[in-house]
Design an enzyme around this catalytic site. Structure first.
Site, PDB file in Angstrom:
ATOM      1  N   GLU A 274       0.834  -1.355   0.030  1.00  0.00           N
ATOM      2  CA  GLU A 274       0.013  -0.007  -0.032  1.00  0.00           C
ATOM      3  C   GLU A 274       0.779   1.240  -0.087  1.00  0.00           C
ATOM      4  OE1 GLU A 274      -2.518  -0.628   3.394  1.00  0.00           O
ATOM      5  OE2 GLU A 274      -3.980  -1.758   2.060  1.00  0.00           O
ATOM      6  N   ASP A 353      -8.579  -8.830   4.001  1.00  0.00           N
ATOM      7  CA  ASP A 353      -8.322  -7.788   4.976  1.00  0.00           C
ATOM      8  C   ASP A 353      -9.425  -7.654   6.196  1.00  0.00           C
ATOM      9  OD1 ASP A 353      -7.190  -5.477   6.425  1.00  0.00           O
ATOM     10  OD2 ASP A 353      -7.549  -4.259   4.638  1.00  0.00           O
ATOM     11  N   GLU A 381     -12.641  -2.199  11.979  1.00  0.00           N
ATOM     12  CA  GLU A 381     -12.554  -1.528  10.787  1.00  0.00           C
ATOM     13  C   GLU A 381     -13.845  -1.935   9.857  1.00  0.00           C
ATOM     14  OE1 GLU A 381      -9.107  -2.006   8.587  1.00  0.00           O
ATOM     15  OE2 GLU A 381      -9.905  -0.675   7.045  1.00  0.00           O
TER      16      GLU A 381
HETATM   17  C1  GCV Z   1      -2.583   0.427   8.426  1.00  0.00           C
HETATM   18  C2  GCV Z   1      -6.081  -1.980   5.422  1.00  0.00           C
HETATM   19  C3  GCV Z   1      -6.535  -0.729   6.005  1.00  0.00           C
HETATM   20  C4  GCV Z   1      -5.331   0.389   6.344  1.00  0.00           C
HETATM   21  C5  GCV Z   1      -4.188  -0.514   7.125  1.00  0.00           C
HETATM   22  C6  GCV Z   1      -3.755  -1.684   6.148  1.00  0.00           C
HETATM   23  C7  GCV Z   1      -2.650  -2.588   6.795  1.00  0.00           C
HETATM   24  O1  GCV Z   1      -5.869  -1.730   4.048  1.00  0.00           O
HETATM   25  O2  GCV Z   1      -7.732  -0.283   5.554  1.00  0.00           O
HETATM   26  O3  GCV Z   1      -5.791   1.301   6.903  1.00  0.00           O
HETATM   27  O4  GCV Z   1      -3.005   0.184   7.054  1.00  0.00           O
HETATM   28  O5  GCV Z   1      -4.719  -2.527   6.153  1.00  0.00           O
HETATM   29  O6  GCV Z   1      -3.164  -3.625   7.575  1.00  0.00           O
HETATM   30  O7  GCV Z   1      -1.583  -2.233   6.687  1.00  0.00           O
END
Ligand code: GCV
Length: 666
Positions: A274, A353, A381
């Site tokens: 990411e 996720d 989340e």
């Molecule tokens: C901390 C998902 C979440 C992100 C998070 C990522 C991760 O994509 O939406 O906010 O980033 O996981 O676990 O690194």
């Protein structure tokens, strides 16, 4: 009472008269952990019985055998496993015996829990050893005070790019120690800006102070690390893990860091994920990157925890062959056996996720020669963001008990991460924390059950989700049958309810993009994130069988064949693995579309039942707690209807198939 002490709110025990005047005897034990154990006992006993216990720092036994608890003796002796303890109660004397001071501390908190629950202490004999070596929390706190995926206020570790060390740090450490947490990462895995400077002297005094407070409660401080720190701190032009210059830089840097913060446990790293930098930039592998850092921290006993959440987040939604679910596996499987022994790979529970339902990550059972940690998300989340109640311990339990079939015995995820399967000591479980600076720590008062439950589960994985919930309810709100029954009903039904009114049969992702709250069936459908449901007018689901992306075959038999076959696939995951017509008949005899309609109505009904049961607790809970939970349940009630109606209407319009029961669908 705002519940800032959460489950360590010690209240007077009215009908618990086992104790008379109590002495705490702590001969031959003098370090900070034991001092904290003693003061925790003092605090609790004073609150329970209204009088100060007598401290007796010698080994003389003044017990006169009156049958009441008269002394609590803390004893360090050889022969117990690290962090374990033996708790016995006999003839008015309670003894906590351990081989190290952490064991004493955990034994003390166990005893306090029993006292909070008003359990008999006479003739007690309990031996406990932690089920997992590492029991960690990962905070996604940013240095400006915000929290990525935080739903309980702002950070209590950082504010305005400064590190905070205050009373809350101590209360936090006490709370975490009481549930057996022994490692905490305080900053977000997305390490940017000021957070990159956490490994410079800018913050080391504060971090040292924090690590000492943590250390007094048996907790190692960890930091998330920016892989490109040498570049972003302006000291080198690149971060190639095989470059001698880069390796030297990290060794020098780690010397500075560990000299300044000797208690530091090590680092958590999100690399090549990411948008975060990593070894791919230099054509190197994750093993190259992790091992370079592992060598740099090795002289100080440091650990490198390297995340496997690596995937292409710029996918083309038209492409049906690339499968995000495969990517963690594909990126790491070839590296099994290449990591140093102070590296641990941290693997999310599922391949996508933290959805409300996912299969277990296929790296579990595939990696045989690598230290592994399970990562779960206590922060909700995708499971209602702590506005909806969603007790996740049943999900975590399912993951731990999943059989990978990688070998004949000792093949569950729990066996792997506890170290039993491969005799490893660098392994365990981490949860993304759900805390913030809200008075009650977790926003939703009932979300504290996830925080508490995670720690208890990591320490004693054999506890059931129900036992953990019951324990939390009783120690937090005292002994009252109706309170226990009601809250247990709400917690134990909350994950199934959430799954029913949101995301059917393992499909996931039908949320608003970005902030991930509320229904939006096509929110991620034509996007770049690799998260699709592939619904059309005939059916829904992602073909991950051998005819599709082949993901199902990443598992050992018999899991692979079961997942690969529509008829044998566990139905709660059917749409994760297969594209299925709406008219497909499930084992219940219902069609997929009817199942979607029914579960969405049922989920809402369960929420209605939770609300009406909770209302009756008025007067039984602290008023503030009652009000806060009532407000959140009211929102959940309304929002679950929004979910139901959007999902049902979408699939009714898409399929044109009416609800057999003729209910209102828009
Ligand atoms: C901390 C998902 C979440 C992100 C998070 C990522 C991760 O994509 O939406 O906010 O980033 O996981 O676990 O690194």
């Amino acid at each position: 009472m705002g519940f800032e002490q959460a489950w360590l709110t010690y209240t007077k025990k009215t009908d618990y008269s086992d104790a008379g005047e109590i002495r705490i005897i702590y001969a031959d034990v003098k370090d900070e952990l034991v001092r904290n154990s003693v003061s925790e006992l003092q605090r609790a006993l004073k609150a329970f019985y209204g009088k100060e216990p007598i401290l007796q720092p010698d080994s003389e036994n003044k017990n006169n055998g009156s049958g009441k608890i008269e002394s609590i003796r803390l004893v360090l002796s050889e022969g117990r496993k690290a962090e374990g303890y033996l708790l016995t109660g006999k003839n008015g004397e309670i003894i906590i015996e351990a081989s190290d001071s952490k064991g004493i501390l955990y034994g003390v908190f166990d005893l306090i829990r029993r006292m909070q629950r008003e359990e008999p202490l006479e003739n007690l004999e309990v031996l406990k050893e932690p089920g997992m070596p590492l029991r960690m929390l990962n905070h996604w706190d940013n240095m400006d005070g915000s929290i990525e995926r935080g739903y309980s206020g702002e950070s209590f570790f950082f504010k305005n790019n400064e590190v905070l060390v205050d009373d809350r740090t101590v209360t936090y450490a006490r709370l975490m120690a009481s549930i057996g947490i022994n490692g905490v990462v305080i900053n977000n895995v997305n390490v940017k800006d000021s957070a990159t400077y956490l490994i410079t002297d800018r913050y080391s005094d504060k971090l040292k102070a924090m690590s000492e407070i943590f250390g007094g409660y048996g907790i190692k401080l960890f930091l998330s690390l920016n892989y490109a720190a040498p570049v972003e701190l302006g000291e080198l032009d690149g971060a190639d893990p095989l470059s001698e210059e880069v390796r030297r830089w990290w060794k020098d840097r780690m010397k500075i860091v560990f000299d300044a913060i000797p208690n530091l446990g090590g680092f958590l790293i999100k690399a090549d994920s990411e948008g975060r930098p990593g070894p791919f930039t230099y054509g190197r592998t994750h093993a190259d990157g992790a091992n370079m850092l592992a060598e740099a921290v090795r002289p100080y006993g440091g650990l490198i925890i390297w995340r496997c959440f690596v995937y292409n987040c710029r996918q083309d939604w038209r492409d049906r062959k690339t499968d995000r679910a495969r990517s963690g596996y594909d990126n790491f499987i070839g590296l099994d056996g290449q990591f140093h022994d102070n590296v641990i790979l941290q693997i999310k529970n599922g391949p996508m996720d933290f959805q409300v339902r996912e299969p277990v990550h296929p790296l579990f059972g595939a990696l045989m020669k690598t230290n592994q940690m399970l990562e779960v998300q206590a922060a909700q989340e995708y499971t209602g963001q702590q506005r909806h109640v969603c007790y996740l311990i049943p999900m975590f339990k399912e993951v731990l008990s999943f059989r990978t079939y990688m070998q004949k015995e000792m093949d569950t995820v729990g066996d792997i991460v506890s170290g039993k399967a491969f005799h490893q000591k660098n392994c365990g479980m981490a949860a993304v924390a759900n805390t913030g600076n809200d008075e009650n720590w977790t926003g939703h008062d009932l979300a504290a059950a996830n925080l508490y439950g995670f720690g208890r589960l990591a320490f004693e994985p054999e506890l059931s989700a129900e036992e953990i919930a019951g324990e939390w309810i009783r120690i937090t709100y005292g002994r009252d049958e109706q309170t226990e029954r009601t809250l247990l009903f709400i917690l134990m039904n909350s994950w199934p309810a959430y799954e029913k009114y949101t995301s059917p049969l393992g499909i996931g992702w039908m949320v608003n993009p970005g902030f991930h709250y509320g229904p939006n069936v096509d929110g991620y459908e034509y996007d770049r994130w690799g998260t699709y449901h592939r619904a059309d007018h005939l059916g829904i689901g992602v073909d991950r069988s051998h005819e599709g992306t082949g993901y199902a075959l990443l598992y050992h038999e018999p899991n692979a064949s079961a997942y690969d076959d529509k008829e044998k696939c566990p139905e709660e995951l059917l749409l994760f693995f297969h594209h299925i017509p709406y008219t497909w008949q499930l084992k219940t005899g219902k069609t997929v579309i009817q199942h979607i309609y029914d579960t969405h109505f049922e989920g809402v009904e369960i929420v209605d039942e939770m609300v009406s049961r909770f209302e009756k607790l008025h007067g039984k809970l602290p008023e503030k707690v009652y009000e806060r939970v009532t407000a959140r349940l009211a929102h959940q009630k309304e929002h679950s209807r929004e979910w139901r109606d959007q999902i049902n209407s979408y699939f009714y319009r898409k399929s044109g198939i009416p609800d057999e029961k003729g209910r209102k669908i828009y």
